[in-house]
Design a protein around this motif. Structure first.
Motif, PDB file in Angstrom:
ATOM      1  N   PHE A  78       0.823  -1.200   0.000  1.00  0.00           N
ATOM      2  CA  PHE A  78       0.000   0.000   0.000  1.00  0.00           C
ATOM      3  C   PHE A  78       0.865   1.262   0.000  1.00  0.00           C
ATOM      4  O   PHE A  78       1.855   1.341   0.719  1.00  0.00           O
ATOM      5  N   GLU A  79       0.435   2.259  -0.804  1.00  0.00           N
ATOM      6  CA  GLU A  79       1.067   3.570  -0.750  1.00  0.00           C
ATOM      7  C   GLU A  79       0.713   4.247   0.576  1.00  0.00           C
ATOM      8  O   GLU A  79       1.521   4.920   1.191  1.00  0.00           O
ATOM      9  N   VAL A  80      -0.554   4.098   0.980  1.00  0.00           N
ATOM     10  CA  VAL A  80      -0.993   4.555   2.301  1.00  0.00           C
ATOM     11  C   VAL A  80      -1.283   3.300   3.123  1.00  0.00           C
ATOM     12  O   VAL A  80      -1.332   2.200   2.597  1.00  0.00           O
ATOM     13  N   GLY A  81      -1.493   3.455   4.414  1.00  0.00           N
ATOM     14  CA  GLY A  81      -1.793   2.289   5.246  1.00  0.00           C
ATOM     15  C   GLY A  81      -3.097   1.645   4.841  1.00  0.00           C
ATOM     16  O   GLY A  81      -4.004   2.309   4.327  1.00  0.00           O
ATOM     17  N   CYS A  82      -3.210   0.330   5.061  1.00  0.00           N
ATOM     18  CA  CYS A  82      -4.431  -0.365   4.652  1.00  0.00           C
ATOM     19  C   CYS A  82      -5.637   0.111   5.471  1.00  0.00           C
ATOM     20  O   CYS A  82      -6.759   0.171   4.960  1.00  0.00           O
ATOM     21  N   SER A  83      -5.442   0.483   6.733  1.00  0.00           N
ATOM     22  CA  SER A  83      -6.544   1.026   7.548  1.00  0.00           C
ATOM     23  C   SER A  83      -7.025   2.347   6.967  1.00  0.00           C
ATOM     24  O   SER A  83      -8.235   2.603   6.886  1.00  0.00           O
ATOM     25  N   SER A  84      -6.085   3.179   6.535  1.00  0.00           N
ATOM     26  CA  SER A  84      -6.438   4.464   5.937  1.00  0.00           C
ATOM     27  C   SER A  84      -7.201   4.275   4.633  1.00  0.00           C
ATOM     28  O   SER A  84      -8.178   4.977   4.367  1.00  0.00           O
ATOM     29  N   ALA A  85      -6.779   3.311   3.821  1.00  0.00           N
ATOM     30  CA  ALA A  85      -7.462   3.032   2.550  1.00  0.00           C
ATOM     31  C   ALA A  85      -8.880   2.544   2.803  1.00  0.00           C
ATOM     32  O   ALA A  85      -9.827   2.933   2.104  1.00  0.00           O
ATOM     33  N   ALA A  86      -9.051   1.687   3.816  1.00  0.00           N
ATOM     34  CA  ALA A  86     -10.381   1.184   4.157  1.00  0.00           C
ATOM     35  C   ALA A  86     -11.292   2.319   4.613  1.00  0.00           C
ATOM     36  O   ALA A  86     -12.464   2.395   4.224  1.00  0.00           O
ATOM     37  N   GLU A  87     -10.762   3.231   5.426  1.00  0.00           N
ATOM     38  CA  GLU A  87     -11.555   4.373   5.905  1.00  0.00           C
ATOM     39  C   GLU A  87     -11.983   5.258   4.739  1.00  0.00           C
ATOM     40  O   GLU A  87     -13.126   5.710   4.668  1.00  0.00           O
ATOM     41  N   ARG A  88     -11.052   5.511   3.823  1.00  0.00           N
ATOM     42  CA  ARG A  88     -11.378   6.337   2.650  1.00  0.00           C
ATOM     43  C   ARG A  88     -12.471   5.694   1.818  1.00  0.00           C
ATOM     44  O   ARG A  88     -13.369   6.371   1.307  1.00  0.00           O
ATOM     45  N   PHE A  89     -12.398   4.371   1.689  1.00  0.00           N
ATOM     46  CA  PHE A  89     -13.413   3.648   0.930  1.00  0.00           C
ATOM     47  C   PHE A  89     -14.788   3.828   1.566  1.00  0.00           C
ATOM     48  O   PHE A  89     -15.772   4.163   0.888  1.00  0.00           O
ATOM     49  N   PHE A  90     -14.888   3.617   2.870  1.00  0.00           N
ATOM     50  CA  PHE A  90     -16.193   3.692   3.531  1.00  0.00           C
ATOM     51  C   PHE A  90     -16.713   5.126   3.622  1.00  0.00           C
ATOM     52  O   PHE A  90     -17.929   5.339   3.635  1.00  0.00           O
ATOM     53  N   GLU A  91     -15.831   6.096   3.649  1.00  0.00           N
ATOM     54  CA  GLU A  91     -16.272   7.496   3.616  1.00  0.00           C
ATOM     55  C   GLU A  91     -16.996   7.824   2.313  1.00  0.00           C
ATOM     56  O   GLU A  91     -17.881   8.690   2.284  1.00  0.00           O
ATOM     57  N   CYS A  92     -16.603   7.148   1.235  1.00  0.00           N
ATOM     58  CA  CYS A  92     -17.208   7.399  -0.083  1.00  0.00           C
ATOM     59  C   CYS A  92     -18.458   6.558  -0.336  1.00  0.00           C
ATOM     60  O   CYS A  92     -19.096   6.703  -1.391  1.00  0.00           O
ATOM     61  N   LEU A  93     -18.821   5.690   0.591  1.00  0.00           N
ATOM     62  CA  LEU A  93     -19.929   4.754   0.364  1.00  0.00           C
ATOM     63  C   LEU A  93     -21.270   5.453   0.107  1.00  0.00           C
ATOM     64  O   LEU A  93     -22.023   5.006  -0.774  1.00  0.00           O
ATOM     65  N   PRO A  94     -21.620   6.544   0.831  1.00  0.00           N
ATOM     66  CA  PRO A  94     -22.886   7.225   0.507  1.00  0.00           C
ATOM     67  C   PRO A  94     -22.942   7.710  -0.942  1.00  0.00           C
ATOM     68  O   PRO A  94     -23.971   7.607  -1.605  1.00  0.00           O
ATOM     69  N   MET A  95     -21.818   8.258  -1.430  1.00  0.00           N
ATOM     70  CA  MET A  95     -21.762   8.726  -2.819  1.00  0.00           C
ATOM     71  C   MET A  95     -21.902   7.555  -3.793  1.00  0.00           C
ATOM     72  O   MET A  95     -22.617   7.649  -4.799  1.00  0.00           O
ATOM     73  N   VAL A  96     -21.226   6.445  -3.502  1.00  0.00           N
ATOM     74  CA  VAL A  96     -21.310   5.256  -4.361  1.00  0.00           C
ATOM     75  C   VAL A  96     -22.744   4.733  -4.400  1.00  0.00           C
ATOM     76  O   VAL A  96     -23.274   4.410  -5.467  1.00  0.00           O
ATOM     77  N   HIS A  97     -23.394   4.675  -3.233  1.00  0.00           N
ATOM     78  CA  HIS A  97     -24.771   4.186  -3.157  1.00  0.00           C
ATOM     79  C   HIS A  97     -25.715   5.075  -3.960  1.00  0.00           C
ATOM     80  O   HIS A  97     -26.599   4.587  -4.682  1.00  0.00           O
ATOM     81  N   SER A  98     -25.510   6.385  -3.859  1.00  0.00           N
ATOM     82  CA  SER A  98     -26.333   7.332  -4.618  1.00  0.00           C
ATOM     83  C   SER A  98     -26.187   7.110  -6.124  1.00  0.00           C
ATOM     84  O   SER A  98     -27.174   7.122  -6.873  1.00  0.00           O
ATOM     85  N   LYS A  99     -24.947   6.894  -6.581  1.00  0.00           N
ATOM     86  CA  LYS A  99     -24.719   6.632  -8.014  1.00  0.00           C
ATOM     87  C   LYS A  99     -25.386   5.336  -8.455  1.00  0.00           C
ATOM     88  O   LYS A  99     -25.945   5.241  -9.552  1.00  0.00           O
ATOM     89  N   LEU A 100     -25.336   4.328  -7.595  1.00  0.00           N
ATOM     90  CA  LEU A 100     -25.930   3.031  -7.941  1.00  0.00           C
ATOM     91  C   LEU A 100     -27.447   3.134  -8.082  1.00  0.00           C
ATOM     92  O   LEU A 100     -28.041   2.483  -8.956  1.00  0.00           O
ATOM     93  N   LEU A 101     -28.078   3.934  -7.244  1.00  0.00           N
ATOM     94  CA  LEU A 101     -29.528   4.131  -7.374  1.00  0.00           C
ATOM     95  C   LEU A 101     -29.855   4.797  -8.714  1.00  0.00           C
ATOM     96  O   LEU A 101     -30.871   4.468  -9.349  1.00  0.00           O
ATOM     97  N   LYS A 102     -28.991   5.707  -9.159  1.00  0.00           N
ATOM     98  CA  LYS A 102     -29.192   6.337 -10.470  1.00  0.00           C
ATOM     99  C   LYS A 102     -28.987   5.326 -11.592  1.00  0.00           C
ATOM    100  O   LYS A 102     -29.705   5.350 -12.607  1.00  0.00           O
ATOM    101  N   ASP A 103     -28.007   4.421 -11.429  1.00  0.00           N
ATOM    102  CA  ASP A 103     -27.793   3.365 -12.426  1.00  0.00           C
ATOM    103  C   ASP A 103     -29.018   2.453 -12.515  1.00  0.00           C
ATOM    104  O   ASP A 103     -29.450   2.078 -13.611  1.00  0.00           O
ATOM    105  N   ALA A 104     -29.554   2.080 -11.349  1.00  0.00           N
ATOM    106  CA  ALA A 104     -30.756   1.223 -11.334  1.00  0.00           C
ATOM    107  C   ALA A 104     -31.914   1.923 -12.027  1.00  0.00           C
ATOM    108  O   ALA A 104     -32.666   1.302 -12.796  1.00  0.00           O
ATOM    109  N   GLN A 105     -32.052   3.232 -11.795  1.00  0.00           N
ATOM    110  CA  GLN A 105     -33.108   4.008 -12.444  1.00  0.00           C
ATOM    111  C   GLN A 105     -32.913   4.025 -13.958  1.00  0.00           C
ATOM    112  O   GLN A 105     -33.868   3.880 -14.728  1.00  0.00           O
ATOM    113  N   ALA A 106     -31.655   4.189 -14.398  1.00  0.00           N
ATOM    114  CA  ALA A 106     -31.368   4.228 -15.839  1.00  0.00           C
ATOM    115  C   ALA A 106     -31.719   2.900 -16.501  1.00  0.00           C
ATOM    116  O   ALA A 106     -32.272   2.872 -17.606  1.00  0.00           O
ATOM    117  N   ILE A 107     -31.388   1.796 -15.843  1.00  0.00           N
ATOM    118  CA  ILE A 107     -31.711   0.478 -16.405  1.00  0.00           C
ATOM    119  C   ILE A 107     -33.216   0.266 -16.437  1.00  0.00           C
ATOM    120  O   ILE A 107     -33.767  -0.232 -17.428  1.00  0.00           O
TER     121      ILE A 107
END
Length: 273
Positions: A78-107
């Protein structure tokens, strides 16, 4: 005969032991389990069990632990620590979920056969492939090694849709049917794009030293690409609001608002008298 079999067994064991991997790898099974657990967490309709706030909090804590456990064998890469990478991933989860709902709507909007958005989430392989892409792309942006590819190959094996985690894909992305779709690493896809089965957004054959160059096409907003079409090359741009028909081969750019078809020739045989 028994002696010969034992010698063969010794040979294969010796070969395996002498050919150990240079690097430790994360568990493929754990990667797939994480994807399935995350799917159920983000979309409770998948499990059919509604979670209260407390149960959802516990599930989120378990998911964080599973992701960090998945990272452990490769923590030195890892360039950054694995704990830090995991935290960054989960911080972005609301945004990812929002995009997925738009994808489901598009389909849902793009398929007259879909009766409910829940049906899209539960039963459409295109949505599952996009779901896995959104997660793997987020890890890719966090510079997590190897794991994003384990995620994307799981979706590939389940759906026949191969989206590289490095591809950049906008909102309201619609995959119809989907089997055989390939989206390469440096592909850029805009908003409201629709792909049918068998579409390849790929690279022209290049040498390994060009791996960091843009090798795959750019698809601008509101483009529809029909089945069996192949679009290749990092400099190839499909302009917005274009329609690309089925079985088209493109290595050159297309202006916005274009329609491109593969012209077929029909010849009628005369009846023998």
């Amino acid at each position: 005969m028994e002696s010969k079999v034992k010698n063969v067994e010794k040979d294969i064991i010796a070969q395996i032991n002498s050919n150990k991997c240079m690097f430790q790898m994360p568990s493929k099974q754990k990667a797939e389990e994480f994807i399935d657990d995350m799917f159920e967490f983000l979309f409770p309709v998948v499990s059919g069990v509604e979670q209260g706030h407390y149960a959802a909090e516990l599930a989120l804590i378990r998911l964080k632990g599973k992701l960090q456990e998945l990272f452990l064998p490769i923590r030195d890469q890892f360039e950054v620590g694995c704990s830090s990478a995991a935290e960054r991933f989960f911080e972005c989860l609301p945004m990812v979920h929002s995009k997925l709902l738009k994808d489901a709507q598009a389909i849902y909007d793009g398929d007259p056969a879909a009766n409910h958005i829940e049906e899209v989430i539960l039963a459409y392989p295109g949505f599952f492939a996009v779901f896995v892409y959104r997660l793997s792309h987020q890890l890719y942006k966090c510079e997590v090694p190897i794991v994003p590819r384990l995620f994307s190959e799981y979706a590939h094996s389940k759906t026949g849709i191969d989206i590289h985690p490095g591809a950049s894909i906008g909102e309201y992305f619609c995959i119809d049917h989907g089997t055989g779709i390939v989206v390469g690493e440096t592909t850029n896809i805009g908003n409201y794009v629709k792909l049918y089965q068998g579409v390849t957004l790929g690279a022209l054959s290049v040498s390994k030293d060009l791996a960091t160059m843009k090798r795959h096409p750019t698809i601008q907003d509101n483009v529809i690409i029909y089945s069996g079409t192949t679009i290749l090359g990092g400099e190839t741009v499909i302009g917005e609001n274009s329609i690309i028909g089925g079985n088209v081969w493109l290595t050159e750019s297309v202006e916005p608002n274009s329609t491109v078809y593969n012209q077929s020739t029909v010849s009628v045989r005369k009846k023998k008298i």
